[in-house]
Design a protein around this motif. Sequence first.
Motif, PDB file in Angstrom:
ATOM      1  N   ASP A  99     -51.855  78.941  47.871  1.00  0.00           N
ATOM      2  CA  ASP A  99     -51.179  77.849  47.185  1.00  0.00           C
ATOM      3  C   ASP A  99     -49.815  77.597  47.806  1.00  0.00           C
ATOM      4  O   ASP A  99     -49.262  78.452  48.493  1.00  0.00           O
ATOM      5  CB  ASP A  99     -51.001  78.187  45.698  1.00  0.00           C
ATOM      6  CG  ASP A  99     -52.329  78.150  44.945  1.00  0.00           C
ATOM      7  OD1 ASP A  99     -53.316  77.677  45.529  1.00  0.00           O
ATOM      8  OD2 ASP A  99     -52.353  78.597  43.781  1.00  0.00           O
ATOM      9  N   ASP A 101     -46.973  77.008  46.117  1.00  0.00           N
ATOM     10  CA  ASP A 101     -45.814  77.224  45.254  1.00  0.00           C
ATOM     11  C   ASP A 101     -45.217  78.631  45.369  1.00  0.00           C
ATOM     12  O   ASP A 101     -44.411  79.028  44.541  1.00  0.00           O
ATOM     13  CB  ASP A 101     -46.186  76.939  43.796  1.00  0.00           C
ATOM     14  CG  ASP A 101     -47.372  77.773  43.327  1.00  0.00           C
ATOM     15  OD1 ASP A 101     -47.839  78.632  44.102  1.00  0.00           O
ATOM     16  OD2 ASP A 101     -47.823  77.560  42.194  1.00  0.00           O
ATOM     17  N   GLN A 103     -46.524  81.351  44.724  1.00  0.00           N
ATOM     18  CA  GLN A 103     -47.059  82.342  43.785  1.00  0.00           C
ATOM     19  C   GLN A 103     -47.980  83.293  44.521  1.00  0.00           C
ATOM     20  O   GLN A 103     -48.297  84.363  44.031  1.00  0.00           O
ATOM     21  CB  GLN A 103     -47.806  81.639  42.653  1.00  0.00           C
ATOM     22  CG  GLN A 103     -46.856  80.983  41.668  1.00  0.00           C
ATOM     23  CD  GLN A 103     -47.547  80.577  40.390  1.00  0.00           C
ATOM     24  OE1 GLN A 103     -48.445  79.747  40.399  1.00  0.00           O
ATOM     25  NE2 GLN A 103     -47.133  81.173  39.282  1.00  0.00           N
ATOM     26  N   ARG A 204     -43.489  80.352  39.903  1.00  0.00           N
ATOM     27  CA  ARG A 204     -43.429  79.258  40.865  1.00  0.00           C
ATOM     28  C   ARG A 204     -42.044  79.155  41.476  1.00  0.00           C
ATOM     29  O   ARG A 204     -41.068  79.250  40.757  1.00  0.00           O
ATOM     30  CB  ARG A 204     -43.666  77.934  40.136  1.00  0.00           C
ATOM     31  CG  ARG A 204     -45.066  77.493  40.174  1.00  0.00           C
ATOM     32  CD  ARG A 204     -45.194  76.149  39.508  1.00  0.00           C
ATOM     33  NE  ARG A 204     -46.410  75.570  40.052  1.00  0.00           N
ATOM     34  CZ  ARG A 204     -46.439  74.760  41.065  1.00  0.00           C
ATOM     35  NH1 ARG A 204     -45.325  74.346  41.625  1.00  0.00           N
ATOM     36  NH2 ARG A 204     -47.580  74.321  41.530  1.00  0.00           N
TER      37      ARG A 204
HETATM   38 MG    MG Z   1     -49.234  78.047  40.989  1.00  0.00          MG
END
Ligand code: MG
Length: 319
Positions: A99, A101, A103, A204
């Motif tokens: 992802d 972000d 994370q 995030r």
């Molecule tokens: Mg996320």
Amino acid sequence: MMTRSVRGKISVVTPVLNEEGNVEVLYNEVKKSCGSAGVDLEMIFVDDGSTDRSLEIIKRLRSDDPGVQFISLSRNFGHQNAFFAGLTRATGDAVITMDADLQHPPYLIPKMVDMWRSGAEVVYTTKSDANIDQVKSVIVRFAYWFISRVSGLKLGFGQSDYRLIDRKVLKVILDMPEYHKFLRGQISWIGFRQEGVSYNVEKRHSGVPKYSYKSLYSLALDGIFSFGRYPLHLVMVFSVIVLGFSSLYIFAILSIWLLKISGIVHIPMPPGWTTLSMGMFFLGSIQLIAIGILSEYVGRVFDQAKGRPVFIVRESSEE
Ligand code: MG
Ligand code: UDP
């Protein structure tokens, strides 16, 4: 133990929906981690219908580093399809999906690459749930348990889409024609040598989560209905149980009636409304469940039969 050539190329595929505050930080961290892992990097951003400056920032990154590629989709096609779109462009010896972000911590990359070099064909990651919102965590835990139970797949809690796959696994995934992509399930289903590594999920870096409860729900449905016919089997089990109870009930009523007409003993019958309406509602709901389950399958057959593309590209760095 099989070992791979020391320097290889890794494609990192990242779906991006309005992540203007994250793409550059992510790129820098991934670049650094790939440097310490001793691999070359091909970074593929898939812009999944962003309306912020994400694409602009990605294009700027590309002008400084031709190793950065992008595909911009014609609209929002969803996280799973965005991943798939990126996978179609990956040319590395292995591909990491993650992802945007942060994370999915880029510092895990060297470890994942090491495991791949020592022979793992899939390195999947599981997250500990320390930083996940409590309500979501309970729902997600239940969903994982339920999906695994119903689909027959082994999905541990917290398996995310942060993983490394070898080039030959990539080829298999790209050749799977299913319309409803559920990478977690597909990867679990295909086999190969799979090894896991766990990490602490961070908050995030910037921006808000894009996965609504609605899209989590539809992802869960894909997990349940795209991998087996267990739900259909459940309908059958329900029906048999209901049939059993109904038969007992009918037998009891008949016996009372026979006792009455043969004048042996007269048991006054209840007015009957309660039982009748209960039976009606009970059978009615079982039938609705059955229709609901069937329509999930029919809907999937319909989607598959249309054969629509799972993503459409507006522009990409290849042109
Ligand atoms: Mg996320
Ligand atoms: N994302 C996407 N399309 C979507 C939803 C999400 O490309 O329709 C991307 C998003 O930009 C992020 C990743 O998928 O890079 C995961 O989304 P999010 O962080 O919202 O999911 P969560 O971490 O809450 O599961």
